[in-house]
Design a protein around this motif. Structure first.
Motif, PDB file in Angstrom:
ATOM      1  N   ASN A  15      24.360  -8.945  12.369  1.00 39.66           N
ATOM      2  CA  ASN A  15      24.925  -7.958  12.850  1.00 39.66           C
ATOM      3  C   ASN A  15      25.904  -8.054  13.794  1.00 39.66           C
ATOM      4  O   ASN A  15      26.899  -7.439  14.040  1.00 39.66           O
ATOM      5  N   GLY A  16      25.584  -9.276  14.756  1.00 40.96           N
ATOM      6  CA  GLY A  16      26.809  -9.453  15.872  1.00 40.96           C
ATOM      7  C   GLY A  16      28.009  -9.957  14.993  1.00 40.96           C
ATOM      8  O   GLY A  16      29.145  -9.881  15.566  1.00 40.96           O
ATOM      9  N   ALA A  17      27.741 -10.841  14.325  1.00 41.89           N
ATOM     10  CA  ALA A  17      28.687 -11.576  13.504  1.00 41.89           C
ATOM     11  C   ALA A  17      29.627 -10.694  12.808  1.00 41.89           C
ATOM     12  O   ALA A  17      30.914 -10.517  12.859  1.00 41.89           O
ATOM     13  N   ILE A  18      28.983  -9.680  12.127  1.00 43.26           N
ATOM     14  CA  ILE A  18      29.541  -8.927  11.215  1.00 43.26           C
ATOM     15  C   ILE A  18      30.403  -7.757  12.275  1.00 43.26           C
ATOM     16  O   ILE A  18      31.698  -7.582  11.813  1.00 43.26           O
ATOM     17  N   GLY A  19      29.725  -7.333  13.082  1.00 42.99           N
ATOM     18  CA  GLY A  19      30.352  -6.444  14.236  1.00 42.99           C
ATOM     19  C   GLY A  19      31.686  -7.005  14.738  1.00 42.99           C
ATOM     20  O   GLY A  19      32.590  -6.235  15.015  1.00 42.99           O
ATOM     21  N   CYS A  20      31.272  -8.106  15.220  1.00 44.25           N
ATOM     22  CA  CYS A  20      32.588  -8.711  16.016  1.00 44.25           C
ATOM     23  C   CYS A  20      33.862  -9.195  15.244  1.00 44.25           C
ATOM     24  O   CYS A  20      34.811  -8.963  15.479  1.00 44.25           O
ATOM     25  N   ALA A  21      33.466  -9.566  13.978  1.00 41.13           N
ATOM     26  CA  ALA A  21      34.512  -9.603  12.923  1.00 41.13           C
ATOM     27  C   ALA A  21      35.004  -8.425  12.600  1.00 41.13           C
ATOM     28  O   ALA A  21      36.452  -8.294  12.418  1.00 41.13           O
ATOM     29  N   CYS A  22      34.517  -7.523  12.317  1.00 36.96           N
ATOM     30  CA  CYS A  22      35.165  -5.747  12.291  1.00 36.96           C
ATOM     31  C   CYS A  22      36.059  -5.604  13.446  1.00 36.96           C
ATOM     32  O   CYS A  22      37.099  -5.063  13.094  1.00 36.96           O
ATOM     33  N   VAL A  23      35.618  -5.757  14.729  1.00 39.14           N
ATOM     34  CA  VAL A  23      36.412  -5.274  15.704  1.00 39.14           C
ATOM     35  C   VAL A  23      37.672  -6.092  15.882  1.00 39.14           C
ATOM     36  O   VAL A  23      38.659  -5.497  15.963  1.00 39.14           O
ATOM     37  N   LEU A  24      37.417  -7.593  15.629  1.00 44.67           N
ATOM     38  CA  LEU A  24      38.605  -8.271  15.382  1.00 44.67           C
ATOM     39  C   LEU A  24      39.563  -7.996  14.450  1.00 44.67           C
ATOM     40  O   LEU A  24      40.834  -7.968  14.479  1.00 44.67           O
ATOM     41  N   ALA A  25      39.262  -7.646  13.205  1.00 39.55           N
ATOM     42  CA  ALA A  25      39.975  -7.060  12.029  1.00 39.55           C
ATOM     43  C   ALA A  25      40.787  -5.862  12.340  1.00 39.55           C
ATOM     44  O   ALA A  25      42.096  -5.712  12.230  1.00 39.55           O
ATOM     45  N   VAL A  26      40.186  -5.069  13.352  1.00 40.49           N
ATOM     46  CA  VAL A  26      40.924  -3.799  13.375  1.00 40.49           C
ATOM     47  C   VAL A  26      42.051  -4.179  14.503  1.00 40.49           C
ATOM     48  O   VAL A  26      43.045  -3.613  14.427  1.00 40.49           O
ATOM     49  N   ILE A  27      41.705  -4.912  15.380  1.00 41.48           N
ATOM     50  CA  ILE A  27      42.775  -5.216  16.556  1.00 41.48           C
ATOM     51  C   ILE A  27      43.773  -5.990  15.794  1.00 41.48           C
ATOM     52  O   ILE A  27      44.898  -5.914  16.167  1.00 41.48           O
ATOM     53  N   GLU A  28      43.471  -6.970  14.866  1.00 51.08           N
ATOM     54  CA  GLU A  28      44.695  -7.654  14.041  1.00 51.08           C
ATOM     55  C   GLU A  28      45.552  -6.659  13.463  1.00 51.08           C
ATOM     56  O   GLU A  28      46.730  -6.739  13.235  1.00 51.08           O
ATOM     57  N   GLY A  29      44.646  -5.976  12.654  1.00 50.76           N
ATOM     58  CA  GLY A  29      45.478  -4.871  11.788  1.00 50.76           C
ATOM     59  C   GLY A  29      46.322  -3.794  12.376  1.00 50.76           C
ATOM     60  O   GLY A  29      47.447  -3.500  12.234  1.00 50.76           O
ATOM     61  N   ALA A  30      45.822  -3.536  13.869  1.00 51.02           N
ATOM     62  CA  ALA A  30      46.719  -2.611  14.828  1.00 51.02           C
ATOM     63  C   ALA A  30      47.805  -3.639  15.192  1.00 51.02           C
ATOM     64  O   ALA A  30      48.947  -2.930  15.416  1.00 51.02           O
ATOM     65  N   GLY A  31      47.726  -4.967  15.491  1.00 54.87           N
ATOM     66  CA  GLY A  31      48.693  -5.620  15.949  1.00 54.87           C
ATOM     67  C   GLY A  31      49.828  -5.820  14.860  1.00 54.87           C
ATOM     68  O   GLY A  31      50.925  -5.613  15.160  1.00 54.87           O
ATOM     69  N   ILE A  32      49.359  -6.165  13.827  1.00 55.36           N
ATOM     70  CA  ILE A  32      50.345  -6.075  12.766  1.00 55.36           C
ATOM     71  C   ILE A  32      51.182  -4.771  12.470  1.00 55.36           C
ATOM     72  O   ILE A  32      52.412  -4.718  12.198  1.00 55.36           O
ATOM     73  N   ALA A  33      50.260  -3.604  12.390  1.00 58.55           N
ATOM     74  CA  ALA A  33      50.826  -2.434  12.220  1.00 58.55           C
ATOM     75  C   ALA A  33      51.954  -2.047  13.214  1.00 58.55           C
ATOM     76  O   ALA A  33      53.060  -1.565  13.344  1.00 58.55           O
ATOM     77  N   LEU A  34      51.721  -2.368  14.562  1.00 52.09           N
ATOM     78  CA  LEU A  34      52.469  -2.085  15.714  1.00 52.09           C
ATOM     79  C   LEU A  34      53.556  -3.172  15.713  1.00 52.09           C
ATOM     80  O   LEU A  34      54.913  -2.469  15.799  1.00 52.09           O
ATOM     81  N   THR A  35      53.640  -4.449  14.953  1.00 49.77           N
ATOM     82  CA  THR A  35      54.764  -5.088  14.961  1.00 49.77           C
ATOM     83  C   THR A  35      55.562  -4.679  13.904  1.00 49.77           C
ATOM     84  O   THR A  35      57.134  -4.686  14.171  1.00 49.77           O
ATOM     85  N   ARG A  36      55.195  -4.156  12.917  1.00 49.40           N
ATOM     86  CA  ARG A  36      56.007  -3.621  11.703  1.00 49.40           C
ATOM     87  C   ARG A  36      56.770  -2.311  12.314  1.00 49.40           C
ATOM     88  O   ARG A  36      57.978  -2.287  11.841  1.00 49.40           O
ATOM     89  N   VAL A  37      56.090  -1.471  12.900  1.00 53.16           N
ATOM     90  CA  VAL A  37      56.783  -0.186  13.425  1.00 53.16           C
ATOM     91  C   VAL A  37      57.847  -0.540  14.418  1.00 53.16           C
ATOM     92  O   VAL A  37      58.865   0.113  14.303  1.00 53.16           O
ATOM     93  N   PHE A  38      57.514  -1.593  15.482  1.00 55.47           N
ATOM     94  CA  PHE A  38      58.420  -1.832  16.429  1.00 55.47           C
ATOM     95  C   PHE A  38      59.637  -2.434  15.907  1.00 55.47           C
ATOM     96  O   PHE A  38      60.987  -2.658  16.072  1.00 55.47           O
ATOM     97  N   ALA A  39      59.586  -3.375  14.759  1.00 54.53           N
ATOM     98  CA  ALA A  39      60.457  -4.031  14.216  1.00 54.53           C
ATOM     99  C   ALA A  39      61.341  -3.168  13.468  1.00 54.53           C
ATOM    100  O   ALA A  39      62.648  -3.669  13.193  1.00 54.53           O
TER     101      ALA A  39
END
Length: 165
Positions: A114-138
Motif C-alpha cells: 500500500n505504501g509503494a502504490i500510494g507513493c507512486a500514485c502521488v508522484l504520478a500526480v506530481i509528474e503529471g501536473a508538472g508536465i501539464a504546467l510545462t505545456r500550458v506555460f510553453a
C-alpha cells in the motif's frame, strides 16, 4: 522531457543535497506547525514557553522524517536512472514506488504494498501536473506573429491582410 536536466549535480552529490534540502524544509515547516500547535494547546500565561518547547521537541523529528524520505527517493531515483539509462517522468514514479515500499516495510507485506502504490500514485500526480504546467506555460510563451509591414506611401488606403501574403 527526454533531455537531461544538466542544472543538477551528478547523482552521488544530488542525494546529499536532496537529503539536506528535505531535512531543512521539514524542520522549518515543523517548527512553524508545532509552535502554533503548542501555542493553541497551552494554558494562558504559558503560551510562548509552550510554543517554543513544542517546536524544539518535535521540529527536528519532522525534519528527520522529511530528510529520510528525500534521501531515499533521491537514491532510488539515481538507481533507476542508472538502470534505465533514460531521463523521463517514469523514473520519479518508479523511485516513489520503491521509496514508499521501503518506508513501510516494517509494517508487513500489506503495508509495504500500500505504501509503494500510494507513493507512486502521488508522484504520478506530481509528474503529471508538472508536465501539464510545462505545456500550458510553453503555449502561453509562444511568440506572437510579427507585425505586418506598412504599405509604401502610407495614405493609399490599401492594407495588407494575412490572406494576401
Amino acid at each position: 522531457m527526454s533531455q537531461a536536466d544538466h542544472s543538477r549535480d551528478p547523482c552521488p552529490y544530488v542525494i546529499l543535497n536532496d537529503f539536506g534540502g528535505a531535512f531543512t524544509m521539514g524542520a522549518i515547516g515543523g517548527a512553524i506547525w508545532h509552535s502554533i500547535k503548542g501555542w493553541r494547546n497551552s494554558p494562558p500565561g504559558e503560551k510562548r514557553f509552550s510554543a517554543i518547547a513544542a517546536a524544539k521537541a518535535r521540529a527536528p523529528v519532522l525534519g528527520g522524517n522529511f530528510g529520510v524520505w528525500g534521501g531515499l527517493f533521491s537514491t532510488f531515483d539515481c538507481a533507476v536512472k542508472g538502470v534505465r539509462r533514460k531521463e523521463d517522468p517514469w523514473n520519479a514514479i518508479i523511485a516513489g514506488f520503491f521509496t514508499g515500499g521501503a518506508l513501510a516495510v516494517r509494517g508487513g507485506w500489506r503495508a509495504t504494498r500500500n505504501g509503494a502504490i500510494g507513493c507512486a500514485c502521488v508522484l504520478a500526480v506530481i509528474e503529471g501536473a508538472g508536465i501539464a504546467l510545462t505545456r500550458v506555460f510553453a503555449e502561453s510563451n509562444r511568440p506572437i506573429a510579427p507585425a505586418l509591414p506598412e504599405t509604401a506611401g502610407g495614405s493609399s488606403g490599401t492594407s495588407v491582410t494575412p490572406a494576401a501574403i
